[in-house]
Write an enzyme that holds these catalytic residues in place. Sequence first.
Site, short mmCIF file in Angstrom:
data_model
loop_
_atom_site.label_atom_id
_atom_site.label_comp_id
_atom_site.label_asym_id
_atom_site.label_seq_id
_atom_site.Cartn_x
_atom_site.Cartn_y
_atom_site.Cartn_z
N ASP A 237 31.36 25.02 -7.69
CA ASP A 237 30.56 23.89 -7.18
C ASP A 237 30.21 23.00 -8.37
O ASP A 237 29.30 23.31 -9.13
CB ASP A 237 29.31 24.44 -6.48
CG ASP A 237 28.40 23.32 -5.97
OD1 ASP A 237 28.65 22.14 -6.31
OD2 ASP A 237 27.44 23.64 -5.26
N TYR B 92 22.21 26.83 -6.69
CA TYR B 92 21.87 25.87 -5.63
C TYR B 92 23.17 25.24 -5.12
O TYR B 92 23.99 24.78 -5.91
CB TYR B 92 20.94 24.76 -6.15
CG TYR B 92 20.66 23.75 -5.06
CD1 TYR B 92 19.74 24.02 -4.05
CD2 TYR B 92 21.37 22.55 -5.01
CE1 TYR B 92 19.53 23.12 -3.02
CE2 TYR B 92 21.16 21.64 -3.97
CZ TYR B 92 20.24 21.93 -2.98
OH TYR B 92 20.03 21.05 -1.95
C1 LIG Z 1 23.08 18.38 -5.01
C2 LIG Z 1 23.95 19.57 -4.96
C3 LIG Z 1 24.53 20.00 -3.75
C4 LIG Z 1 24.25 19.35 -2.43
O1 LIG Z 1 24.69 18.03 -2.38
P1 LIG Z 1 24.06 17.03 -1.28
O2 LIG Z 1 24.84 15.77 -1.46
O3 LIG Z 1 22.61 16.89 -1.62
O4 LIG Z 1 24.26 17.65 0.05
C5 LIG Z 1 25.36 21.11 -3.80
N1 LIG Z 1 25.61 21.75 -4.94
C6 LIG Z 1 25.09 21.36 -6.11
C7 LIG Z 1 25.43 22.10 -7.37
C8 LIG Z 1 24.23 20.27 -6.17
O5 LIG Z 1 23.66 19.91 -7.32
#
Ligand SMILES: *Cc1c(COP(=O)(O)O)cnc(C)c1O
Length: 432
Positions: A251, A150
Amino acid sequence: MSTPSQWDALLADDRAHIWHPYASATDPGVIVPVTSAEGVRLNLADGRQLIDGMASWWCAIHGYNHPVMNRAVRAQLEDMAHVMFGGLTHPAAVKLARILCDLTPDSLTRVFFSDSGSVAVEVALKMAVQYWQARGEPGKRKMVALRSGYHGDTFGAMSVCDPVTGMHHLFGDVLAKQFFVPAPECDFDADCPESELDDITDLLSRHHGEIAAVILEPVVQGAGGMRFYSPDYLRKLRALCDAFEVLLIFDEIATGFGRTGKLFALEHAGVEPDLLCLGKSLTGGYMTLAATLCTERLASTISGGEAGAFMHGPTFMGNPLACATAIASIELLLSQPWQRTVERLGTELKEGLAPAADLEQVSEVRTLGAIGVIELKQGVDLRQVTPMFVERGVWVRPFGKLVYAMPPFVMQSDDVATLTAAMVDVVAKLEH
Ligand SMILES: *Cc1c(COP(=O)(O)O)cnc(C)c1O
């Protein structure tokens, strides 16, 4: 506290005008009004309190209404709430950038601020594309992502989310077509057999000429399935990316700032990515802020390319209030024995959730750092379980088959016990 009729009026207006996340506008299900929050407790409009097991989508590591955090916000507010970042700079952004570079691997020397995690991912993807463009390899434009991943909800981020849970079919041609490989199966505690990387090795060997980067969440896949995997996978992946000249993007929007037991999940592996995305608990859940860090090589290559610049610049880039809050949050975290706290929370989540493993409804219980997950055999209906959690005085918001907790780090043992007991009890009452 408000009267029941005020509460009803608020909910009626909410229903008339608001669109909640991942919800139907006309039939949003159960929506619970919160009037204030303190520590780990959400105060509801009817006077009840809920122990927050979600840390507001994994952000509020210090809990709510924290005096140190509040002071930092007020102090920055007295100086300036905001100023544009084009051509201007300010102390909070500069200090935060230095802190982030100091805390993350040495090779990451440049920080690009943005306003949400999804945008931090967009920025990383654009940087990867611009890097290869500047290197004279404009064909290297596609991304490789893991299934069950995600990365956010904007188009670029969505294109690298799991194609099934990310509902790619809804968006058809609008979404960039990326490459996907299976998520690693190797356990967190185990080594990762080479065979786990067969698919990605094959893919990179055939398509590296079209591939800009591999993007993944190190060690913990969050909203795509709450899966934990071996840090060894990351070491092997780094070697592959080097061999095939493909960038590596981590990420850490969900895993950053202590959640997995290390300050950043990449420390479990000792691997340095080319790009790193941070967000969520960066400001301790106080404000929206994200950052994309990259290496000097990337920064100088992009800056020497045709555009002579990185082509991105959010209006609220480097927002002073958010930067000051992030500095306060990080300093507060590092001023305490947070590793011990996360370890204690992990132990308590593990013990508290263990009875769920024997339930007919449950396929697996797992914990890592301050994350506790009950995976069910069937999906959960929020309309059914939300009132059940609220009755038990806790706030837990499952998704799919996952009933999980990511508590604020300040949660005390008795509250963790209440939270986990409620999770086990609610799961035990579901049909099977
Ligand atoms: C929550 C999340 C996002 C997106 O962040 P937002 O602030 O909701 O746009 C991206 N990558 C990971 C791993 C996340 O948990």
